[in-house]
Design a protein around this motif. Structure first.
Motif, PDB file in Angstrom:
ATOM      1  N   PHE A   1     -33.779  -7.188  67.075  1.00  0.00           N
ATOM      2  CA  PHE A   1     -33.922  -6.071  67.635  1.00  0.00           C
ATOM      3  C   PHE A   1     -32.463  -5.775  68.233  1.00  0.00           C
ATOM      4  O   PHE A   1     -31.925  -5.070  67.980  1.00  0.00           O
ATOM      5  CB  PHE A   1     -35.124  -5.440  67.889  1.00  0.00           C
ATOM      6  N   LYS A   2     -31.968  -6.807  69.105  1.00  0.00           N
ATOM      7  CA  LYS A   2     -30.639  -6.486  69.413  1.00  0.00           C
ATOM      8  C   LYS A   2     -30.004  -6.476  68.976  1.00  0.00           C
ATOM      9  O   LYS A   2     -28.842  -5.970  69.142  1.00  0.00           O
ATOM     10  CB  LYS A   2     -31.305  -8.099  70.430  1.00  0.00           C
ATOM     11  N   VAL A   3     -29.727  -7.554  67.745  1.00  0.00           N
ATOM     12  CA  VAL A   3     -28.314  -7.217  66.960  1.00  0.00           C
ATOM     13  C   VAL A   3     -28.297  -6.222  65.623  1.00  0.00           C
ATOM     14  O   VAL A   3     -27.309  -5.700  65.172  1.00  0.00           O
ATOM     15  CB  VAL A   3     -28.320  -8.560  66.459  1.00  0.00           C
ATOM     16  N   LYS A   4     -29.698  -5.436  66.290  1.00  0.00           N
ATOM     17  CA  LYS A   4     -29.678  -4.328  64.660  1.00  0.00           C
ATOM     18  C   LYS A   4     -29.413  -4.659  63.435  1.00  0.00           C
ATOM     19  O   LYS A   4     -29.140  -4.671  62.369  1.00  0.00           O
ATOM     20  CB  LYS A   4     -28.625  -3.204  65.290  1.00  0.00           C
TER      21      LYS A   4
ATOM     22  N   ASN B   1     -18.430  -9.829  54.008  1.00  0.00           N
ATOM     23  CA  ASN B   1     -17.537 -10.886  53.531  1.00  0.00           C
ATOM     24  C   ASN B   1     -17.534 -11.930  54.147  1.00  0.00           C
ATOM     25  O   ASN B   1     -17.421 -13.274  53.632  1.00  0.00           O
ATOM     26  CB  ASN B   1     -16.187 -10.863  53.476  1.00  0.00           C
ATOM     27  N   GLY B   2     -19.070 -11.818  54.891  1.00  0.00           N
ATOM     28  CA  GLY B   2     -20.077 -13.099  55.328  1.00  0.00           C
ATOM     29  C   GLY B   2     -19.409 -13.540  56.629  1.00  0.00           C
ATOM     30  O   GLY B   2     -19.799 -14.619  57.740  1.00  0.00           O
ATOM     31  N   GLN B   3     -18.765 -12.546  57.101  1.00  0.00           N
ATOM     32  CA  GLN B   3     -18.240 -12.490  58.686  1.00  0.00           C
ATOM     33  C   GLN B   3     -20.025 -12.012  59.441  1.00  0.00           C
ATOM     34  O   GLN B   3     -19.774 -11.373  59.680  1.00  0.00           O
ATOM     35  CB  GLN B   3     -16.972 -12.524  58.841  1.00  0.00           C
ATOM     36  N   VAL B   4     -19.506 -13.112  60.633  1.00  0.00           N
ATOM     37  CA  VAL B   4     -20.377 -12.643  61.941  1.00  0.00           C
ATOM     38  C   VAL B   4     -19.909 -11.790  62.846  1.00  0.00           C
ATOM     39  O   VAL B   4     -18.828 -11.510  62.884  1.00  0.00           O
ATOM     40  CB  VAL B   4     -20.866 -13.423  62.291  1.00  0.00           C
ATOM     41  N   GLU B   5     -21.246 -10.042  61.913  1.00  0.00           N
ATOM     42  CA  GLU B   5     -20.658  -9.689  63.096  1.00  0.00           C
ATOM     43  C   GLU B   5     -20.942  -9.019  64.534  1.00  0.00           C
ATOM     44  O   GLU B   5     -20.453  -8.497  65.576  1.00  0.00           O
ATOM     45  CB  GLU B   5     -21.011  -8.109  62.304  1.00  0.00           C
ATOM     46  N   ASN B   6     -21.737 -10.404  64.627  1.00  0.00           N
ATOM     47  CA  ASN B   6     -22.925  -9.810  65.783  1.00  0.00           C
ATOM     48  C   ASN B   6     -23.824 -11.110  65.778  1.00  0.00           C
ATOM     49  O   ASN B   6     -24.464 -11.521  65.045  1.00  0.00           O
ATOM     50  CB  ASN B   6     -23.360  -8.338  66.117  1.00  0.00           C
ATOM     51  N   PHE B   7     -24.427 -11.737  66.938  1.00  0.00           N
ATOM     52  CA  PHE B   7     -25.498 -12.216  67.201  1.00  0.00           C
ATOM     53  C   PHE B   7     -26.291 -12.844  68.823  1.00  0.00           C
ATOM     54  O   PHE B   7     -25.340 -11.926  69.365  1.00  0.00           O
ATOM     55  CB  PHE B   7     -24.985 -13.761  66.926  1.00  0.00           C
ATOM     56  N   ALA B   8     -27.382 -13.198  67.874  1.00  0.00           N
ATOM     57  CA  ALA B   8     -28.232 -13.307  70.023  1.00  0.00           C
ATOM     58  C   ALA B   8     -28.966 -14.698  69.548  1.00  0.00           C
ATOM     59  O   ALA B   8     -29.362 -14.383  68.390  1.00  0.00           O
ATOM     60  CB  ALA B   8     -29.279 -11.790  69.748  1.00  0.00           C
ATOM     61  N   MET B   9     -28.951 -15.204  70.395  1.00  0.00           N
ATOM     62  CA  MET B   9     -29.960 -16.533  70.826  1.00  0.00           C
ATOM     63  C   MET B   9     -30.327 -16.625  71.736  1.00  0.00           C
ATOM     64  O   MET B   9     -30.118 -16.287  72.615  1.00  0.00           O
ATOM     65  CB  MET B   9     -28.552 -17.379  70.602  1.00  0.00           C
ATOM     66  N   ASN B  10     -31.742 -16.988  72.129  1.00  0.00           N
ATOM     67  CA  ASN B  10     -32.134 -18.235  72.958  1.00  0.00           C
ATOM     68  C   ASN B  10     -32.302 -18.925  72.915  1.00  0.00           C
ATOM     69  O   ASN B  10     -32.820 -19.514  71.647  1.00  0.00           O
ATOM     70  CB  ASN B  10     -33.848 -17.055  72.093  1.00  0.00           C
ATOM     71  N   ASP B  11     -31.809 -19.415  73.311  1.00  0.00           N
ATOM     72  CA  ASP B  11     -31.446 -21.611  73.952  1.00  0.00           C
ATOM     73  C   ASP B  11     -32.518 -21.858  75.425  1.00  0.00           C
ATOM     74  O   ASP B  11     -31.559 -22.912  75.364  1.00  0.00           O
ATOM     75  CB  ASP B  11     -29.933 -21.655  73.115  1.00  0.00           C
ATOM     76  N   LYS B  12     -32.751 -20.990  76.011  1.00  0.00           N
ATOM     77  CA  LYS B  12     -32.863 -21.268  77.312  1.00  0.00           C
ATOM     78  C   LYS B  12     -34.471 -21.352  77.190  1.00  0.00           C
ATOM     79  O   LYS B  12     -35.096 -21.850  78.997  1.00  0.00           O
ATOM     80  CB  LYS B  12     -32.297 -19.597  78.241  1.00  0.00           C
ATOM     81  N   CYS B  13     -35.167 -21.202  76.438  1.00  0.00           N
ATOM     82  CA  CYS B  13     -36.697 -21.496  76.683  1.00  0.00           C
ATOM     83  C   CYS B  13     -37.583 -21.887  74.967  1.00  0.00           C
ATOM     84  O   CYS B  13     -36.757 -21.301  74.489  1.00  0.00           O
ATOM     85  CB  CYS B  13     -37.811 -19.675  77.119  1.00  0.00           C
TER      86      CYS B  13
END
Length: 255
Positions: A202-205, A113-125
Motif C-alpha cells: 500500500f505504501k508504494v501504491k 519498461n520494467g524500470q523501478v518507479e518506487n519501492f518499500a522494504m522491511n529490513d529491520k524486523c
C-alpha cells in the motif's frame, strides 16, 4: 553468449544462466554460514547441470545480502534492481512485485519498461519475512513445505497480536498449550505476516498485475493470506525463488 546471475540470500543461494535472451537453467542451495562458499557451490552446481565451464560465461552479476562477498562477479547490484529486471524478463506485463525473502520483504512498483518507479522494504524486523514463518513452523513442529496445506484447512484463523517475532512465538506457544487447532494457528501466522507485507504494498501504491517472488511464494497459505489482505490475485511463477538471480543474469548480459 551465456551470462550468469548469483543471488546470495540469507536462507538460500540461487544462480541462473541466460543464453540468447532466454532462461537456460537455475539452481538453488542453502546459503549456510559462508556466503562466498555458497556462491561458488551454487554456481559450480549450475554449470555442472548444463555441462558448461566457467570459461563459457561472458559476465556475472551478484545480488542479495551477500553480493559483495562474490569476488568472482563482474559487478554487484541491489536486489531491488535485480528483482525488477528478473520480473520484467519473465513477464513484461507485471507492474508490481511483492518479494518475501528470509530476512526482509519488499514491494516494488515497475513502469511499462520494467524500470523501478518506487519501492518499500522491511529490513529491520523479522515480522513479515520467511524467518518469522520459519520460527513459527519450528514452534509448531511443522515442516515449511507443509504450512500451506495446513493453513488452507483452517476453519478460523487464530489472532496473533504481537508484531515482534519473539513475542509472537510466545503467543503461539500459549495457543498450543491452550489446545487451539494447529491449522488455525498457522492460518493466523500467515495472516499476521501478510498484514505486515501488505503495508509495504500500500505504501508504494502497488498496481496490478502483481507477481510474488521469493521463497515464501512457494507457500500457498501465505499467498492466499496476502491475496485476501490486498483484495486481488497474485501471480506466482515457476521461478519465484530464483527471480533475483534471473534478473542479475539479465543485467550481466547488458554489461
Amino acid at each position: 553468449m551465456i551470462y550468469a546471475g548469483i543471488d546470495i540470500g540469507s536462507s538460500t543461494a540461487k544462480a541462473a544462466l541466460i543464453k540468447d535472451n532466454r532462461l537456460l537453467a537455475t539452481h538453488v542451495i542453502p546459503t549456510g554460514y559462508n556466503p562466498l562458499n555458497a556462491g561458488i557451490a551454487v554456481f559450480e552446481a549450475l554449470l555442472e547441470k548444463v555441462t558448461i565451464s566457467k570459461t563459457d560465461i561472458a559476465a556475472i552479476v551478484s545480488t542479495g545480502y551477500g553480493r559483495a562477498s562474490i569476488n568472482f562477479a563482474d559487478k554487484a547490484m541491489t536486489e531491488i534492481i535485480c528483482h525488477g529486471t528478473g520480473t520484467h524478463f519473465m513477464n513484461p506485463d507485471i507492474r508490481g512485485i511483492i518479494d518475501v525473502g528470509g530476512q526482509d520483504s519488499k514491494s516494488i512498483l515497475l513502469d511499462k519498461n520494467g524500470q523501478v518507479e518506487n519501492f518499500a522494504m522491511n529490513d529491520k524486523c523479522a515480522a513479515g519475512t520467511g524467518r518469522f514463518i520459519e520460527v513459527m513452523a519450528n514452534a509448531l513442529e511443522v515442516r515449511l513445505d507443509q504450512l500451506g496445506d495446513f493453513s488452507l484447512r483452517a476453519d478460523k484463523a487464530s489472532k496473533i497480536s504481537s508484531i515482534c517475532t519473539v513475542f509472537a512465538e510466545s503467543e503461539v506457544i500459549s495457543m498450543i498449550a491452550g489446545l487451539q487447532k494447529r491449522e488455525n494457528i498457522i492460518a493466523g501466522i500467515h495472516e499476521s505476516a501478510a498484514a505486515r507485507v501488505a503495508i509495504l504494498a500500500f505504501k508504494v501504491k502497488i498496481k496490478e498485475p502483481v507477481m510474488m517472488t521469493g521463497g515464501v511464494a512457494k507457500n500457498k497459505g501465505m499467498v492466499a493470506a496476502l491475496e485476501k489482505r490486498l483484495g486481488f490475485k497474485l501471480i506466482v511463477g515457476d521461478f519465484a525463488q530464483e527471480n533475483g538471480a534471473i534478473g542479475a543474469a539479465v543485467l550481466a548480459s547488458r554489461l
